[in-house]
Write a protein that holds these residues in place. Structure first.
Motif, PDB file in Angstrom:
ATOM      1  N   ARG A 241       0.922  -1.010   0.469  1.00  0.00           N
ATOM      2  CA  ARG A 241       0.177   0.030  -0.076  1.00  0.00           C
ATOM      3  C   ARG A 241       1.173   1.657   0.199  1.00  0.00           C
ATOM      4  NH1 ARG A 241      -4.973  -0.789   1.549  1.00  0.00           N
ATOM      5  NH2 ARG A 241      -5.497  -3.541   2.194  1.00  0.00           N
ATOM      6  N   GLY A 242       0.751   2.301  -0.829  1.00  0.00           N
ATOM      7  CA  GLY A 242       1.049   3.747  -1.120  1.00  0.00           C
ATOM      8  C   GLY A 242       0.363   4.926  -1.300  1.00  0.00           C
ATOM      9  N   GLU A 243       1.069   5.733  -1.758  1.00  0.00           N
ATOM     10  CA  GLU A 243      -0.410   6.641  -1.766  1.00  0.00           C
ATOM     11  C   GLU A 243       0.852   7.327  -3.146  1.00  0.00           C
ATOM     12  OE1 GLU A 243      -0.169  11.341  -0.462  1.00  0.00           O
ATOM     13  OE2 GLU A 243      -0.691  10.209   1.758  1.00  0.00           O
ATOM     14  N   LEU A 244      -0.512   7.587  -4.474  1.00  0.00           N
ATOM     15  CA  LEU A 244      -0.233   7.845  -5.665  1.00  0.00           C
ATOM     16  C   LEU A 244      -1.287   9.732  -5.744  1.00  0.00           C
ATOM     17  CD1 LEU A 244       0.878   6.821  -8.470  1.00  0.00           C
ATOM     18  CD2 LEU A 244      -1.464   5.725  -9.105  1.00  0.00           C
ATOM     19  N   ASP A 245       0.019   9.728  -6.159  1.00  0.00           N
ATOM     20  CA  ASP A 245       0.416  11.029  -6.567  1.00  0.00           C
ATOM     21  C   ASP A 245      -0.473  11.631  -7.810  1.00  0.00           C
ATOM     22  OD1 ASP A 245      -0.458  14.309  -7.399  1.00  0.00           O
ATOM     23  OD2 ASP A 245       1.421  14.166  -6.099  1.00  0.00           O
TER      24      ASP A 245
END
Length: 322
Positions: A241-245
């Motif tokens: 799980r990561g944050e995508l811009d």
């Protein structure tokens, strides 16, 4: 037959050798007597309980193997007992026998011994299918993460053979040197500021990133993409799980793809195997691609093979020999 068994989920110590029932080939399948099986990161995930096999696939680990045809099922043409082969599997390679859909078999690459061939097809199928998806060809700039690993060792050479400029990351001086020897144009230590190094080497960005890390590299991978670039996620060593811009993605008209190979339908995997035989085997024959550095273990030492892969000390490919 003998096969490597998992006694629950956990570390390498849960692996042991045991007796299981012999498989038999169903319609459209070939029974392969295994000579060698490649060890892949996905095997570690399955052993840990994070990557169950698809419905109908063997519980035994192993996503690729080499061997000899032992028997063929109804409706199979072009294969007969005694022929050498390599196979892309949904599971079952860590064993003396495995059943495989006939389309997922190809003849071994010319000039490559059968044990080494056991560690080639899964990495080749992964890389070829991903770079095909991204439309990568001559003149493109490609970033390969983990260039000293099993997949990376192949990807660096294959992209180079396509006429690409190849950048890669690795974790030690000897592995960086290994990547350069394989044909990488530049290699960067991933313990340092590799995104800055990539941006300096490719100010316009890279056309494709082949990524084994996943979540922990997501933001940095997007930051180094060129306009219309492709981030190709093939592993999750750095988390799920990561944050995508999305703004950064939109600004580059870029795409993020996660193309799992194991869960694809047989028809798709068969087409990918045929593609490997068509484009990769000639590269091995004429020396544009060479087999990676290889570490061999007997089947009975699968736990030691897993421990070595997890340690990060290995480079190239690890193969179990039956």
């Amino acid at each position: 037959m003998r096969a490597v068994r998992c006694e629950g989920a956990g570390g390498p110590e849960v692996l042991g050798i045991g007796e299981v029932a012999d498989p038999s080939p169903g319609p459209g399948e070939v029974l392969v007597r295994v000579r060698a099986a490649g060890v892949n990161r996905a095997d570690l995930l399955q052993r840990q309980g994070h990557y169950p096999p698809p419905p109908g696939a063997p519980e035994t680990l192993g996503l690729e193997c080499s061997g000899t045809v032992a028997a063929v099922g109804a409706g199979v043409h072009g294969w007969q007992p005694g022929q050498d082969c390599v196979a892309l599997l949904a599971g079952g390679g860590y064993a003396e026998l495995v059943g495989v859909p006939a389309g997922q078999l190809i003849t071994p690459p010319p000039g490559v011994d059968l044990v080494t061939a056991g560690g080639l097809v899964e990495v080749a199928a992964t890389v070829v299918s991903n770079l095909d998806h991204a439309g990568v060809g001559a003149g493109a700039t490609v970033l390969v993460h983990g260039g000293a690993g099993g997949i990376g060792s192949f990807a660096v050479q294959y992209a180079r053979a396509l006429g690409c400029r190849v950048l890669t990351t690795a974790g030690s001086a000897d592995k960086l040197a290994y990547c350069l020897d394989l044909g990488a144009d530049e290699a960067f230590d991933y313990h340092a500021d590799w995104p800055a190094a990539v941006r300096a080497a490719a100010p316009g960005g890279v056309d494709a990133v082949l990524d084994v890390m996943g979540a922990s590299y997501l933001t940095d991978n997007v930051s180094v993409l060129a306009a219309d670039g492709h981030l190709l996620v093939i592993g999750m060593q750095g988390g799920r799980r990561g944050e995508l811009d999305l703004g950064a993605l939109l600004a580059r008209r870029a795409s993020v793809s996660a193309l799992a190979l194991r869960s694809r339908p047989v028809e798709q995997k068969s087409a990918i195997c045929a593609r490997v035989g068509e484009v990769v085997w000639p590269m091995l024959a004429d020396g544009r691609v060479r087999p990676a550095h290889e570490t061999r273990f007997p089947l009975e030492q699968a736990a030691e093979a897993h421990a070595l892969l997890e340690s990060g000390r290995s480079h190239g490919k690890i193969v179990l020999v039956v």
